[in-house]
Design a protein around this motif. Structure first.
Motif, PDB file in Angstrom:
ATOM      1  N   ILE A   5       0.857  -1.189   0.000  1.00 32.26           N
ATOM      2  CA  ILE A   5       0.000   0.000   0.000  1.00 32.26           C
ATOM      3  C   ILE A   5       0.889   1.234   0.000  1.00 32.26           C
ATOM      4  CG2 ILE A   5      -1.834   1.225   1.212  1.00 32.26           C
ATOM      5  CD1 ILE A   5      -2.527  -1.482   2.562  1.00 32.26           C
ATOM      6  N   PHE A   6       0.630   2.142  -0.953  1.00 32.35           N
ATOM      7  CA  PHE A   6       1.445   3.345  -1.094  1.00 32.35           C
ATOM      8  C   PHE A   6       0.569   4.564  -1.371  1.00 32.35           C
ATOM      9  CE2 PHE A   6       3.888  -0.194  -2.874  1.00 32.35           C
ATOM     10  CZ  PHE A   6       5.042  -0.132  -2.108  1.00 32.35           C
ATOM     11  N   PRO A   7       0.996   5.735  -0.886  1.00 34.05           N
ATOM     12  CA  PRO A   7       0.328   6.963  -1.325  1.00 34.05           C
ATOM     13  C   PRO A   7       0.875   7.365  -2.698  1.00 34.05           C
ATOM     14  CG  PRO A   7       2.024   7.468   0.302  1.00 34.05           C
ATOM     15  CD  PRO A   7       1.997   5.966   0.146  1.00 34.05           C
ATOM     16  N   LYS A   8       0.012   7.861  -3.551  1.00 38.96           N
ATOM     17  CA  LYS A   8       0.438   8.345  -4.873  1.00 38.96           C
ATOM     18  C   LYS A   8       0.001   9.796  -4.980  1.00 38.96           C
ATOM     19  CE  LYS A   8      -0.084   7.700  -9.826  1.00 38.96           C
ATOM     20  NZ  LYS A   8      -0.780   6.981 -10.879  1.00 38.96           N
ATOM     21  N   GLU A   9       0.977  10.690  -4.912  1.00 41.93           N
ATOM     22  CA  GLU A   9       0.673  12.110  -4.979  1.00 41.93           C
ATOM     23  C   GLU A   9       0.514  12.558  -6.426  1.00 41.93           C
ATOM     24  OE1 GLU A   9       3.948  13.787  -2.816  1.00 41.93           O
ATOM     25  OE2 GLU A   9       2.889  13.575  -0.914  1.00 41.93           O
ATOM     26  N   VAL A  10      -0.475  13.385  -6.664  1.00 43.55           N
ATOM     27  CA  VAL A  10      -0.736  13.947  -7.980  1.00 43.55           C
ATOM     28  C   VAL A  10      -0.422  15.433  -7.920  1.00 43.55           C
ATOM     29  CG1 VAL A  10      -2.504  14.441  -9.709  1.00 43.55           C
ATOM     30  CG2 VAL A  10      -2.536  12.260  -8.481  1.00 43.55           C
ATOM     31  N   VAL A  11       0.579  15.846  -8.687  1.00 43.98           N
ATOM     32  CA  VAL A  11       0.919  17.261  -8.784  1.00 43.98           C
ATOM     33  C   VAL A  11       0.220  17.785 -10.027  1.00 43.98           C
ATOM     34  CG1 VAL A  11       2.782  18.923  -9.036  1.00 43.98           C
ATOM     35  CG2 VAL A  11       3.143  16.842  -7.690  1.00 43.98           C
ATOM     36  N   GLY A  12      -0.488  18.874  -9.894  1.00 41.00           N
ATOM     37  CA  GLY A  12      -1.246  19.391 -11.032  1.00 41.00           C
ATOM     38  C   GLY A  12      -2.621  18.758 -11.058  1.00 41.00           C
ATOM     39  N   THR A  13      -3.085  18.450 -12.258  1.00 42.64           N
ATOM     40  CA  THR A  13      -4.443  17.949 -12.435  1.00 42.64           C
ATOM     41  C   THR A  13      -4.425  16.631 -13.183  1.00 42.64           C
ATOM     42  OG1 THR A  13      -5.280  20.222 -12.507  1.00 42.64           O
ATOM     43  CG2 THR A  13      -6.710  18.526 -13.389  1.00 42.64           C
ATOM     44  N   VAL A  14      -5.310  15.725 -12.791  1.00 38.26           N
ATOM     45  CA  VAL A  14      -5.477  14.446 -13.462  1.00 38.26           C
ATOM     46  C   VAL A  14      -6.977  14.186 -13.612  1.00 38.26           C
ATOM     47  CG1 VAL A  14      -5.416  13.094 -11.336  1.00 38.26           C
ATOM     48  CG2 VAL A  14      -4.741  12.022 -13.477  1.00 38.26           C
ATOM     49  N   PHE A  59      -5.121 -12.367   3.506  1.00 39.32           N
ATOM     50  CA  PHE A  59      -3.859 -11.662   3.692  1.00 39.32           C
ATOM     51  C   PHE A  59      -3.174 -12.142   4.962  1.00 39.32           C
ATOM     52  CE2 PHE A  59      -6.826  -8.623   1.734  1.00 39.32           C
ATOM     53  CZ  PHE A  59      -6.133  -8.295   0.578  1.00 39.32           C
ATOM     54  N   ASN A  60      -1.854 -12.053   4.996  1.00 41.02           N
ATOM     55  CA  ASN A  60      -1.109 -12.243   6.220  1.00 41.02           C
ATOM     56  C   ASN A  60      -1.416 -11.034   7.102  1.00 41.02           C
ATOM     57  OD1 ASN A  60       1.439 -11.377   7.824  1.00 41.02           O
ATOM     58  ND2 ASN A  60       1.683 -13.582   7.516  1.00 41.02           N
ATOM     59  N   LYS A  61      -1.862 -11.276   8.318  1.00 37.98           N
ATOM     60  CA  LYS A  61      -2.320 -10.193   9.196  1.00 37.98           C
ATOM     61  C   LYS A  61      -1.211  -9.192   9.514  1.00 37.98           C
ATOM     62  CE  LYS A  61      -5.084  -9.473  13.348  1.00 37.98           C
ATOM     63  NZ  LYS A  61      -5.867 -10.174  14.365  1.00 37.98           N
ATOM     64  N   ALA A  62      -0.035  -9.683   9.846  1.00 43.65           N
ATOM     65  CA  ALA A  62       1.070  -8.783  10.195  1.00 43.65           C
ATOM     66  C   ALA A  62       1.449  -7.897   9.013  1.00 43.65           C
ATOM     67  CB  ALA A  62       2.279  -9.579  10.685  1.00 43.65           C
ATOM     68  N   ASP A  63       1.494  -8.471   7.800  1.00 47.01           N
ATOM     69  CA  ASP A  63       1.831  -7.686   6.604  1.00 47.01           C
ATOM     70  C   ASP A  63       0.765  -6.630   6.316  1.00 47.01           C
ATOM     71  OD1 ASP A  63       4.122  -9.191   6.298  1.00 47.01           O
ATOM     72  OD2 ASP A  63       3.301 -10.455   4.694  1.00 47.01           O
ATOM     73  N   TYR A  64      -0.493  -7.017   6.422  1.00 42.93           N
ATOM     74  CA  TYR A  64      -1.620  -6.123   6.154  1.00 42.93           C
ATOM     75  C   TYR A  64      -1.539  -4.889   7.066  1.00 42.93           C
ATOM     76  CZ  TYR A  64      -6.610  -4.943   5.364  1.00 42.93           C
ATOM     77  OH  TYR A  64      -7.802  -4.324   5.041  1.00 42.93           O
ATOM     78  N   ILE A  65      -1.413  -5.131   8.362  1.00 44.78           N
ATOM     79  CA  ILE A  65      -1.364  -4.040   9.328  1.00 44.78           C
ATOM     80  C   ILE A  65      -0.110  -3.188   9.118  1.00 44.78           C
ATOM     81  CG2 ILE A  65      -1.146  -3.514  11.798  1.00 44.78           C
ATOM     82  CD1 ILE A  65      -2.962  -6.038  12.254  1.00 44.78           C
ATOM     83  N   SER A  66       1.010  -3.837   8.863  1.00 43.31           N
ATOM     84  CA  SER A  66       2.264  -3.127   8.633  1.00 43.31           C
ATOM     85  C   SER A  66       2.182  -2.222   7.401  1.00 43.31           C
ATOM     86  CB  SER A  66       3.413  -4.121   8.472  1.00 43.31           C
ATOM     87  OG  SER A  66       4.597  -3.470   8.130  1.00 43.31           O
ATOM     88  N   GLN A  67       1.602  -2.725   6.319  1.00 40.61           N
ATOM     89  CA  GLN A  67       1.484  -1.932   5.093  1.00 40.61           C
ATOM     90  C   GLN A  67       0.611  -0.693   5.311  1.00 40.61           C
ATOM     91  OE1 GLN A  67       2.869  -2.103   1.899  1.00 40.61           O
ATOM     92  NE2 GLN A  67       4.287  -3.455   2.974  1.00 40.61           N
TER      93      GLN A  67
END
Length: 136
Positions: free
Chosen positions: A5-14, A103-111
């Motif tokens: 899981i990652f944040p994806k920042e959008v600069v400008g407009t999409v 999902f593996n619980k530890a991975d899910y929470i960690s992500q």
């Protein structure tokens, strides 16, 4: 199933589905290395960050995905039944077909925790269509 899981920042407009988003952050989920929006049954979805965070804490029904317009029903989204077991977190839902994802619980929470730590919401707030930004 592996999850990232990652944040994806959008600069400008999409544009997504004819809706304009400006200088914002989307949350991206990858399942077994593939972006969720490229996986059958997940097309056209956007992550509801607060619901995803809650799903890491306890079992229950969570609206983890919605349509780009913000109305889940428009994209065929409904609640995901999330079950916490000792070492697993299970998603069960019916969109195009009945799905069960384990999902593996530890991975899910960690992500989820790691993604939260990466968010810089002061610079790029969570995605909201430009037409729905409140004006004061």
């Amino acid at each position: 199933m592996d999850i990232a899981i990652f944040p994806k920042e959008v600069v400008g407009t999409v544009m997504h589905e004819g809706i304009e988003f400006s200088s914002c952050t989307f949350i991206e989920i990858f399942l077994d290395g593939a972006s969720f929006c490229e996986i059958e049954d997940f097309e056209g979805g956007v992550v509801v960050w607060d619901e995803l965070k809650k799903s890491a804490v306890d079992s229950g029904k969570y609206l983890i995905f919605t349509c780009y317009c913000g109305i889940p029903e428009d994209g065929g989204w409904d609640f995901i039944n999330v079950t916490h077991l000792d070492n697993e977190i299970i998603w069960e839902f019916d969109r195009v077909s009945c799905r069960k994802i384990v999902f593996n619980k530890a991975d899910y929470i960690s992500q989820i925790n790691d993604c939260g730590a990466l968010l810089r919401l002061e610079s790029y707030p969570l995605a909201m269509p430009v037409s729905r930004i409140p004006y004061y």
